[in-house]
Enzyme design. Structure first.
Site, PDB file in Angstrom:
ATOM      1  N   VAL A  86      -0.041 -30.437 109.953  1.00  0.00           N
ATOM      2  CA  VAL A  86       0.840 -30.004 108.879  1.00  0.00           C
ATOM      3  C   VAL A  86       1.892 -31.099 108.720  1.00  0.00           C
ATOM      4  CG1 VAL A  86       0.468 -27.541 109.257  1.00  0.00           C
ATOM      5  CG2 VAL A  86       2.333 -28.685 110.462  1.00  0.00           C
ATOM      6  N   CYS A 137       7.664 -28.505 113.447  1.00  0.00           N
ATOM      7  CA  CYS A 137       7.212 -29.829 113.032  1.00  0.00           C
ATOM      8  C   CYS A 137       8.247 -30.535 112.162  1.00  0.00           C
ATOM      9  CB  CYS A 137       5.891 -29.707 112.267  1.00  0.00           C
ATOM     10  SG  CYS A 137       5.302 -31.293 111.643  1.00  0.00           S
ATOM     11  N   GLU A 176       0.082 -35.329 104.619  1.00  0.00           N
ATOM     12  CA  GLU A 176       0.985 -36.413 105.005  1.00  0.00           C
ATOM     13  C   GLU A 176       2.335 -36.251 104.311  1.00  0.00           C
ATOM     14  OE1 GLU A 176       0.299 -38.163 107.583  1.00  0.00           O
ATOM     15  OE2 GLU A 176      -1.779 -37.514 107.630  1.00  0.00           O
ATOM     16  N   SER A 177       3.358 -36.081 105.122  1.00  0.00           N
ATOM     17  CA  SER A 177       4.683 -35.750 104.611  1.00  0.00           C
ATOM     18  C   SER A 177       5.240 -36.781 103.636  1.00  0.00           C
ATOM     19  CB  SER A 177       5.663 -35.540 105.762  1.00  0.00           C
ATOM     20  OG  SER A 177       5.838 -36.726 106.511  1.00  0.00           O
TER      21      SER A 177
END
Length: 192
Positions: A51, A11, A63-64
């Site tokens: 993720v 990811c 949420e990155s």
């Protein structure tokens, strides 16, 4: 205070968080998630079932982009956002508009008609930007570079996209790969 990262090596959004953690030297326990068989309990941590998720003292945060900002505030050294508010806003705008890179990347990965041309156009825009400055956010390496480099690495190393024609972009990527956090991500991508 304990940190847990729910992660998946493939990811690119999780890659952002891994890179920030490494740049800041933050110790974290990692729980690897198989994205093909997401455990039911992941939906308790992130209702979207995606993720990355970072959990601090049993408080999950998803949420990155939000996680990157959280880590920047919680662990301010070394700073990954520029000190000037206008420069910080420019970085945030680049990250907010990440779909200008990610959308053509995913179209290319799916083999959609016209995707190669759209991705080449995106590469051209970033090459032009990097011809004007050494890093995406300006004079210093930071969150904009971290937020976007996972897709460039994956395009080059898993999709076989040639970046040589984009000399400023290639030079930027070579500079980034000298950083241990980015070099580690290159290793993750190579193992996919």
């Amino acid at each position: 205070m304990s940190l847990v990262l729910y992660d998946a090596p493939r990811c690119p959004y999780a890659a952002r968080v891994r890179i920030v953690l490494a740049e800041k030297g933050i110790e974290v326990d990692v729980v690897e998630i198989d994205l093909s068989e997401r455990p039911d309990w992941l939906y308790e941590k992130n209702p979207a079932g995606r993720v990355p998720v970072i959990e601090e003292d049993d408080r999950p945060l998803a949420e990155s982009v939000v996680i990157m900002e959280f880590l920047e505030e919680r662990y301010p050294e070394p700073a990954l956002l520029p000190p000037d508010p206008a420069d910080r806003a420019f970085v945030r705008l680049l990250i907010f508009r990440d779909n200008e890179l990610t959308s053509p990347y995913y179209a290319l990965r799916r083999g959609e008609d016209g995707a190669a041309e759209a991705f080449d156009a995106a590469l051209g825009r970033f090459d032009t930007l990097l011809g004007e400055r050494p890093y995406l956010g300006g004079a210093e390496y930071g969150l904009a570079d971290i937020a976007l480099v996972p897709w460039f690495l994956r395009a080059r190393d898993t999709l076989g996209v040639e970046l040589d024609a984009s000399s400023s972009l290639s030079d930027w990527l070579a500079r980034l790969e000298q950083r241990p956090a980015i070099a580690a991500e290159v290793g993750v991508v190579a193992a996919l």
